[in-house]
Design a protein around this motif. Structure first.
Motif, PDB file in Angstrom:
ATOM      1  N   VAL A  68       0.727  -1.082   0.027  1.00  0.00           N
ATOM      2  CA  VAL A  68      -0.144  -0.026   0.115  1.00  0.00           C
ATOM      3  C   VAL A  68       0.934   1.288   0.212  1.00  0.00           C
ATOM      4  O   VAL A  68       1.864   1.350   0.911  1.00  0.00           O
ATOM      5  CB  VAL A  68      -0.926   0.084   1.086  1.00  0.00           C
ATOM      6  CG1 VAL A  68      -1.537   1.384   1.317  1.00  0.00           C
ATOM      7  CG2 VAL A  68      -1.935  -1.197   0.998  1.00  0.00           C
ATOM      8  N   GLU A  69       0.655   2.186  -0.864  1.00  0.00           N
ATOM      9  CA  GLU A  69       1.329   3.324  -1.160  1.00  0.00           C
ATOM     10  C   GLU A  69       0.482   4.300  -0.876  1.00  0.00           C
ATOM     11  O   GLU A  69      -0.456   4.776  -1.010  1.00  0.00           O
ATOM     12  CB  GLU A  69       1.761   3.546  -2.661  1.00  0.00           C
ATOM     13  CG  GLU A  69       2.830   4.790  -2.615  1.00  0.00           C
ATOM     14  CD  GLU A  69       3.162   4.888  -4.214  1.00  0.00           C
ATOM     15  OE1 GLU A  69       3.252   6.063  -4.725  1.00  0.00           O
ATOM     16  OE2 GLU A  69       3.449   3.821  -4.948  1.00  0.00           O
ATOM     17  N   VAL A  70       1.317   5.306  -0.118  1.00  0.00           N
ATOM     18  CA  VAL A  70       0.686   6.732   0.471  1.00  0.00           C
ATOM     19  C   VAL A  70       1.535   7.717   0.456  1.00  0.00           C
ATOM     20  O   VAL A  70       2.935   7.624   0.800  1.00  0.00           O
ATOM     21  CB  VAL A  70      -0.239   6.621   2.038  1.00  0.00           C
ATOM     22  CG1 VAL A  70       0.885   6.258   2.966  1.00  0.00           C
ATOM     23  CG2 VAL A  70      -0.945   7.744   2.145  1.00  0.00           C
ATOM     24  N   ALA A  71       1.297   9.066  -0.040  1.00  0.00           N
ATOM     25  CA  ALA A  71       1.810  10.125  -0.204  1.00  0.00           C
ATOM     26  C   ALA A  71       2.044  10.705   1.490  1.00  0.00           C
ATOM     27  O   ALA A  71       0.870  10.618   2.018  1.00  0.00           O
ATOM     28  CB  ALA A  71       1.464  11.243  -1.147  1.00  0.00           C
ATOM     29  N   ILE A  72       3.310  11.442   1.991  1.00  0.00           N
ATOM     30  CA  ILE A  72       3.163  11.858   3.146  1.00  0.00           C
ATOM     31  C   ILE A  72       2.427  13.130   3.268  1.00  0.00           C
ATOM     32  O   ILE A  72       1.735  13.437   4.188  1.00  0.00           O
ATOM     33  CB  ILE A  72       4.594  12.207   3.467  1.00  0.00           C
ATOM     34  CG1 ILE A  72       5.083  13.469   2.600  1.00  0.00           C
ATOM     35  CG2 ILE A  72       5.595  11.083   3.407  1.00  0.00           C
ATOM     36  CD1 ILE A  72       6.413  13.965   3.120  1.00  0.00           C
ATOM     37  N   ALA A  73       1.970  13.898   2.109  1.00  0.00           N
ATOM     38  CA  ALA A  73       1.043  14.789   2.053  1.00  0.00           C
ATOM     39  C   ALA A  73      -0.398  14.597   2.463  1.00  0.00           C
ATOM     40  O   ALA A  73      -1.070  15.208   3.356  1.00  0.00           O
ATOM     41  CB  ALA A  73       0.939  15.571   0.988  1.00  0.00           C
TER      42      ALA A  73
END
Length: 375
Positions: A152-157
């Motif tokens: 699962v990938e998630v942007a820090i923003a």
């Protein structure tokens, strides 16, 4: 936070969905892929790591793994005066070392503490949202290294904007009359959103006048005190006596907020209780675990009040943090009113600590007089 649209997500919703999925993975002890522009890193909860996952991460780390720790935990490890998140290099991902630095009471810093970057800070925010200890194994990776992996990938923003985004989606999902002992004219209103995948509840007692300053208490859930009558705190007393007072004084609203253990979660609260049983002060116990004085957020609580039509409040609290949060959210605090519990041999140190270390408005003389036997 950048806006995007997909078939099953309105603009902005896809970022919330990504964080929700990341939280599920993180709490399950699986690594989450964090993205900051072109920079990628795998983040894994230190408390949930095991030898098998450490060995798999080792194949990707190439000696560049690091342990991300909160400022509070670093202070307890001997980095005196530390006020910022820091990292410790891990040339090898040694689970025994990770457990020592993240969990052991008598552990000490065993390497220079480096500065945290944006990926490190976002990883700790993810840990806070997931209600696990603020200790993260972080492994920088290249896209080619993890191509084809079911991560699962998630942007820090998206992580950093998650709490505010959740407040924006807060909505009433159910309400019904629930007569209570001593307060038969009571309605429960359930909100979805505000703190991750949890629901929040507003208890409207009587018929408060919304054109005036409404008596309001922000009450953080306390399983041990509210439900089981624990003698270690005054939460249950404050809860029941607030509802009773509202019923006898033209009504009010109590917000029952899912923020157990000052926002640390029930598992970390029990860890802190274990330390307290060994002689630690309530706040020192939290610091040993890596937490500062209070991890709670009240912006969603203010939004709940606004949706109920409240603009002015009389805050029933001893906690100046709550008063400040209500004001910061744009509501007027017309007055404050103390909420007294009952002191006993098990909670008197806890009450004094709240007064002395967190600035709570607690008059110990008044409390002790209240507990004194009546003639």
């Amino acid at each position: 936070m950048p806006k995007s649209r997909t078939l099953f997500g309105r603009p902005g919703e896809t970022e919330i969905i990504a964080v929700d999925r990341a939280l599920a993975e993180f709490r399950a002890g699986r690594p989450v892929l964090l993205r900051d522009g072109e920079n990628l890193a795998l983040a894994l909860s230190a408390e949930l790591a095991d030898v098998d996952i450490a060995e798999r991460l080792e194949t990707l780390a190439e000696g560049n793994a690091r342990l991300v720790l909160s400022a509070a935990r670093l202070r307890r490890l001997g980095a005196k005066g530390r006020s910022e998140t820091g990292v410790l290099a891990m040339p090898a991902i040694d689970i025994a070392r990770v457990e020592t630095l993240a969990l052991k009471i008598d552990a000490r810093v065993d390497a220079p503490v480096g500065p945290a970057n944006t990926l490190d800070a976002a990883a700790l925010e993810l840990a806070g949202l997931a209600l696990v200890l603020p200790a993260i194994i972080l492994v920088p990776v290249a896209a080619a290294q993890i191509a084809g992996e079911p991560l699962v990938e998630v942007a820090i923003a998206a992580i950093n904007g998650y709490r505010a985004a959740q407040v924006a989606t807060l909505a009433i999902v159910g309400r019904a009359p629930v007569p209570l002992e001593g307060a038969p004219d009571t309605e429960f209103v359930v909100f979805r959103g505000g703190e991750g995948l949890r629901d929040q509840v507003a208890i409207i007692v009587g018929k408060p006048d919304l054109s005036a300053a409404v008596p309001v208490r922000l009450h953080s859930a306390c399983l041990t005190g509210d439900l089981f009558g624990s003698l270690k705190c005054d939460c249950g007393d404050q809860l029941r006596e607030t509802v009773e007072w509202m019923a006898q004084n033209e009504g009010g609203i109590l917000l029952y907020l899912d923020q157990e253990g000052r926002g640390n979660g029930i598992s970390n609260k029990m860890r802190a209780y274990k330390l307290q049983s060994q002689g630690w002060d309530t706040y020192d116990a939290d610091e040993v675990l890596g937490f500062d004085l209070d991890q709670r957020h009240f912006d969603f609580a203010a939004e709940m009040l606004k949706q109920l039509g409240v603009t002015r409040v009389t805050a029933l609290t001893n906690n100046p943090l709550k008063v400040g949060a209500i004001k910061a959210a744009g509501l007027e605090v017309a007055a404050t009113q103390r909420v007294l519990g009952r002191p006993n041999i098990h909670n008197v140190r806890y009450l004094a600590s709240k007064r002395d270390r967190a600035g709570h408005f607690i008059d110990m003389d008044a409390l002790m007089a209240r507990a004194a036997p009546k003639d």
